[in-house]
Design an enzyme around this catalytic site. Sequence first.
Site, mmCIF file in Angstrom:
data_model
loop_
_atom_site.group_PDB
_atom_site.id
_atom_site.type_symbol
_atom_site.label_atom_id
_atom_site.label_comp_id
_atom_site.label_asym_id
_atom_site.label_seq_id
_atom_site.Cartn_x
_atom_site.Cartn_y
_atom_site.Cartn_z
ATOM 1 N N ASN A 1 -18.174 -13.513 -34.460
ATOM 2 C CA ASN A 1 -17.343 -14.314 -33.625
ATOM 3 C C ASN A 1 -17.183 -15.706 -34.264
ATOM 4 O O ASN A 1 -16.133 -16.229 -34.113
ATOM 5 C CB ASN A 1 -18.197 -14.445 -32.143
ATOM 6 C CG ASN A 1 -17.143 -15.182 -31.282
ATOM 7 O OD1 ASN A 1 -15.881 -14.700 -30.952
ATOM 8 N ND2 ASN A 1 -17.592 -16.018 -30.743
ATOM 9 N N CYS B 1 -21.502 -13.383 -7.091
ATOM 10 C CA CYS B 1 -20.970 -14.908 -6.944
ATOM 11 C C CYS B 1 -21.872 -15.746 -6.507
ATOM 12 O O CYS B 1 -22.205 -15.213 -5.321
ATOM 13 C CB CYS B 1 -19.496 -15.242 -6.799
ATOM 14 S SG CYS B 1 -18.288 -14.374 -7.941
ATOM 15 N N GLN C 1 -18.471 -12.057 -25.603
ATOM 16 C CA GLN C 1 -18.225 -12.980 -24.655
ATOM 17 C C GLN C 1 -17.440 -12.226 -23.416
ATOM 18 O O GLN C 1 -16.446 -11.777 -23.718
ATOM 19 C CB GLN C 1 -17.705 -14.272 -25.102
ATOM 20 C CG GLN C 1 -18.753 -15.052 -25.859
ATOM 21 C CD GLN C 1 -19.725 -15.896 -25.422
ATOM 22 O OE1 GLN C 1 -20.291 -15.589 -24.209
ATOM 23 N NE2 GLN C 1 -20.530 -16.382 -26.202
ATOM 24 N N CYS D 1 -12.403 -7.317 -6.336
ATOM 25 C CA CYS D 1 -13.235 -8.592 -7.020
ATOM 26 C C CYS D 1 -12.557 -9.405 -7.643
ATOM 27 O O CYS D 1 -11.766 -9.089 -8.589
ATOM 28 C CB CYS D 1 -14.236 -7.676 -7.907
ATOM 29 S SG CYS D 1 -15.058 -9.082 -8.722
ATOM 30 N N GLU E 1 -28.315 -11.646 -38.316
ATOM 31 C CA GLU E 1 -28.225 -11.250 -36.882
ATOM 32 C C GLU E 1 -29.660 -10.247 -36.694
ATOM 33 O O GLU E 1 -29.984 -9.894 -37.919
ATOM 34 C CB GLU E 1 -27.088 -10.665 -36.518
ATOM 35 C CG GLU E 1 -27.143 -9.640 -35.654
ATOM 36 C CD GLU E 1 -27.501 -10.393 -34.238
ATOM 37 O OE1 GLU E 1 -28.196 -9.807 -33.463
ATOM 38 O OE2 GLU E 1 -26.795 -11.363 -34.079
ATOM 39 N N ASP F 1 -26.164 -19.655 -32.092
ATOM 40 C CA ASP F 1 -25.635 -19.156 -31.026
ATOM 41 C C ASP F 1 -26.763 -18.202 -30.692
ATOM 42 O O ASP F 1 -26.311 -16.780 -30.646
ATOM 43 C CB ASP F 1 -24.229 -18.487 -31.352
ATOM 44 C CG ASP F 1 -23.702 -18.127 -30.181
ATOM 45 O OD1 ASP F 1 -24.122 -18.309 -28.998
ATOM 46 O OD2 ASP F 1 -22.819 -17.116 -30.211
ATOM 47 N N ASN G 1 -35.376 -10.579 -38.145
ATOM 48 C CA ASN G 1 -35.986 -10.896 -37.000
ATOM 49 C C ASN G 1 -35.871 -12.564 -36.657
ATOM 50 O O ASN G 1 -37.039 -13.090 -37.169
ATOM 51 C CB ASN G 1 -37.382 -10.295 -36.647
ATOM 52 C CG ASN G 1 -37.982 -10.468 -35.421
ATOM 53 O OD1 ASN G 1 -37.176 -11.335 -34.482
ATOM 54 N ND2 ASN G 1 -39.239 -10.020 -34.856
ATOM 55 N N CYS H 1 -12.860 -14.690 -2.006
ATOM 56 C CA CYS H 1 -13.010 -13.082 -1.974
ATOM 57 C C CYS H 1 -13.748 -12.975 -0.706
ATOM 58 O O CYS H 1 -14.599 -13.453 -0.165
ATOM 59 C CB CYS H 1 -14.113 -12.955 -3.085
ATOM 60 S SG CYS H 1 -14.673 -11.041 -2.983
ATOM 61 N N CYS I 1 -26.666 -20.201 -23.989
ATOM 62 C CA CYS I 1 -26.342 -19.494 -22.768
ATOM 63 C C CYS I 1 -27.483 -19.704 -21.830
ATOM 64 O O CYS I 1 -27.486 -19.332 -20.583
ATOM 65 C CB CYS I 1 -26.164 -18.163 -22.687
ATOM 66 S SG CYS I 1 -27.350 -17.154 -23.476
#
Length: 477
Positions: free
Chosen positions: A323, A102, A289, A181, A339, A395, A374, A89, A431
């Site tokens: 998911n 990046c 995602q 990009c 959730e 997750d 919660n 790039c 993550c």
Amino acid sequence: MSDVSPQDLAAPHDTANDASPPPPWLVVHAVDLEAQGVARRPDGKVVFIEGALPTERVLANVHRKKSHFEHASLTAVLRESAQRVQPACPHFGLHAGACGGCKMQHLHVAAQVAVKQRVLEDNLWHLGRLRPERVLRPIEGPAWGYRDRGRLSVRYVRKKGEVLVGFHERKSRYVADMRECRVLPPHVSALLLPLRALIGAMDARETLPQIELAVGADVTALVLRHMEPLSAGDLAQLRAFAGTHGVQWWLQPKGPDTVHLLDEGGPQLNYRLPEYGIEMPYRPTDFTQVNAHINRVLVHRALGLLDVQRDERVIDWFCGLGNFSLPLATQAREVLGIEGSEALVARSRDNYQRNAATRGSRGPLAPTRFAARNLFEMTAEQLVADGTAQKWLVDPPREGAHALVQALAQLRQGPERADWQPPQRIVYVSCNPATLARDAGILVNEGGYRCVAAGAVNMFPHTAHVESIAQFELVPR
């Protein structure tokens, strides 16, 4: 880093009459998660060098000094790493105005994955005091054009009479002057200049701070945040742009709850998990995602590690839109998805009902229930109330699942119960390697589990973001 000139590679001090000491060449021995080379001065002081790679001998300009470390930028390379590559790039680099989206384009993508795997293993050891029994092969995919989600900043520069649309500059709140990009899908990258022209022609150009994008299986959605009502002329321009470029406009006058379609009708935003016969509709501001290809592989890997049997009940913690819950419902006896967001729970229920009604010859989905709770205030009592499940899928967001694993450890340390049993296997998708390591330490050192496998997931090539997956097995008492 671009090619270094012969002057840059010259000896750092070749003027005999100059009595000042020459600046030392630094040997880089590692790279950190921010893609900074790590070197040590002769006195042991650590220097973090932007743009430098392991094995390189470099000169660096120090711009921040602390008692035990320094931050610097690369100025010259005497010995170049075999893993250094030419960034694809033109907006990547250390130069003024460079895009900050990046951090690793100068490092070969295979080496990027190795760095992320090492970060995961280091975190598990230093923060969790454990080593996985098996290191999983990293999950990888396309290195370019992968980013199906993104938030583009918009700025009208009045002095220049032009609009900027893109990511922020490196270490700056200014918007980078981007023409393309490479990590965005090519058709989205090609929209950057047309979007600049569109915004520049609108009446509200000074009060349009961002455009959020979501690339689905059948449509590309653009969410325009606007701080003032849009004129009829502006709305007409948006419609004309949508017709020319094949996109779907959504408008956001205030918070995320105000997001709505500019015009009803048209294709529905969705993604697919074809291996399980699942289609997931979503709104462009819902969490999904960033990388659809990696998500498909990740779901397959997670379900393979979990190895759910037809007679087993599964709980999917932090289930989002479903998911993992919906693919799990193709294998389990019963699924519970939990959730924190009521809105996401409602959409996960809708997604389940929609998919259950269209299964056809693929067979029915297992009974599946969704609940809002919660999860950052989870207790042992609530864990028991949710019932026994032989398998868990966890997750969480970046904050991790601390309260959940603490509640599990508390129950494991107490007397055995007739009304509840811990899961035999847990698959944890993360993550944030630091919070995964913290939670893994609790599971292993307090909860009575083994970390049987862990590996990196390169969800965001060329960035410092590390996703990972780990598998835990219950140790019998």
